[in-house]
Design an enzyme around this catalytic site. Structure first.
Site, PDB file in Angstrom:
ATOM      1  N   HIS A   1      27.702  79.436 -14.735  1.00 40.36           N
ATOM      2  CA  HIS A   1      28.140  78.527 -13.678  1.00 40.36           C
ATOM      3  C   HIS A   1      28.794  77.253 -14.211  1.00 40.36           C
ATOM      4  CE1 HIS A   1      26.251  81.183 -10.883  1.00 40.36           C
ATOM      5  NE2 HIS A   1      25.040  80.967 -11.358  1.00 40.36           N
TER       6      HIS A   1
ATOM      7  N   ARG B   1      38.972  56.161  19.533  1.00 45.98           N
ATOM      8  CA  ARG B   1      38.384  57.468  19.210  1.00 45.98           C
ATOM      9  C   ARG B   1      37.376  57.892  20.276  1.00 45.98           C
ATOM     10  NH1 ARG B   1      39.026  58.524  13.627  1.00 45.98           N
ATOM     11  NH2 ARG B   1      40.874  57.385  12.936  1.00 45.98           N
TER      12      ARG B   1
ATOM     13  N   PRO C   1      26.968  66.687  -2.629  1.00 47.60           N
ATOM     14  CA  PRO C   1      27.016  65.314  -3.134  1.00 47.60           C
ATOM     15  C   PRO C   1      27.894  64.438  -2.246  1.00 47.60           C
ATOM     16  CG  PRO C   1      27.328  66.897  -4.909  1.00 47.60           C
ATOM     17  CD  PRO C   1      27.387  67.673  -3.636  1.00 47.60           C
ATOM     18  N   GLU C   2      27.377  63.288  -1.847  1.00 48.69           N
ATOM     19  CA  GLU C   2      28.122  62.347  -1.028  1.00 48.69           C
ATOM     20  C   GLU C   2      28.532  61.159  -1.893  1.00 48.69           C
ATOM     21  OE1 GLU C   2      26.086  61.551   2.661  1.00 48.69           O
ATOM     22  OE2 GLU C   2      25.561  63.656   2.937  1.00 48.69           O
TER      23      GLU C   2
ATOM     24  N   ARG D   1      28.476  77.358  -6.753  1.00 49.92           N
ATOM     25  CA  ARG D   1      29.214  77.889  -5.605  1.00 49.92           C
ATOM     26  C   ARG D   1      30.731  77.783  -5.765  1.00 49.92           C
ATOM     27  NH1 ARG D   1      26.388  76.077  -0.066  1.00 49.92           N
ATOM     28  NH2 ARG D   1      27.724  77.776   0.657  1.00 49.92           N
TER      29      ARG D   1
END
Length: 271
Positions: free
Chosen positions: A89, A151, A2-3, A107
């Site tokens: 889970h 950068r 998920p972002e 996970r």
């Protein structure tokens, strides 16, 4: 994973519903990435004041205290009044007078961490290094230009690092760079002010559209109300290796950058 758009969609899907609720019980399952930081029963009786977000962290403001929730790589939240018993889970749940909020994470890279406040060292360790929020006024073009100027790393890697701007994950970095016409491998320091301005605008554009579309459901993401996202149906390059570019029909290319897949069009993103 998920972002930012998926986390923001999750926040919006339960924030108002849980506001002003009183905690009746808190339960932990198998250990997550980090410990809760307090005995779950200490949360009982506290009120849920609001639900905010910082980067990919959800901030559940209690009275008193705050829960910092991270979905990790495979986590998702559910909020409902009729959830079944916790399964294998399901690793944390907050039972309130307005419904139960549950973290499902196969996970177990996610986390729920308690802190006395956002100023607490526990919270600052997780949030203090994060860059400006891309969907807020804090994401200023001039500051973004200064962040990129020195950068030498590839621009996509700089975006993912989260210091110049927070929450631009793998999917949305590829999409924003395509929209800005910038090749993901070019050094951030080589970008002109005009190209940085295009990228700044593209980041906001892509993330805003992703939130409107409910995020991206590539495997099993859904909001706290069980709704899937649809942004993945309109990606320009991400996940389209070998397919024709929607703009020029050249085949979309796929490379690896820092163990992550990067997608781009060599014609539309020349430099």
């Amino acid at each position: 994973m998920p972002e930012l758009p998926e986390v923001e969609v999750t926040r919006r899907s339960f924030a108002l519903a849980i506001e002003n609720a009183t905690v009746l019980a808190a339960r932990s399952g198998k250990p997550l990435r980090w410990p809760l930081g307090c005995a779950p029963e200490l949360l009982v009786g506290r009120s849920v004041m609001s639900v905010g977000r910082r980067g990919k962290y959800l901030l559940i403001q209690l009275d008193p205290g705050v829960l910092l929730v991270h979905l990790g790589m495979s986590g998702s939240l559910r909020f409902a009044t009729d959830l079944p018993a916790m399964g294998t889970h399901d690793h944390f749940e907050l039972v309130t007078t307005r419904g139960t909020l549950r973290l499902h994470d196969p996970r177990r890279f996610g986390a729920v961490v308690y802190a006395d406040s956002l100023a607490d060292p526990v919270a600052q360790k997780l949030l203090g290094h994060l860059g400006p929020e891309p969907l807020s006024d804090a994401f200023e073009l001039a500051q973004f230009q200064r962040q990129l100027k020195g950068r030498k790393a590839a621009i996509k890697s700089v975006l993912l690092a989260g210091e110049a701007v927070v929450g631009v994950g793998n999917i949305y970095a590829s999409e924003a760079l395509f929209l800005a016409g910038i090749r993901p491998t070019v050094s951030a320091a080589r970008l002109s002010r005009a190209r940085v301005a295009r990228l700044h605008e593209a980041v906001v554009n892509v993330l805003s559209r992703a939130v409107e579309q409910g995020g991206s459901t590539l495997r099993d993401f859904s909001s706290a109300s069980g709704q899937a996202g649809y942004f993945q149906l309109q990606t320009m390059v991400y996940g389209r290796a070998g397919m024709p570019c929607h703009v020029c029909a050249s085949p979309v290319r796929q490379i690896k950058q820092g163990q992550r897949s990067t997608f781009y069009c060599a014609t539309c993103q020349k430099t």
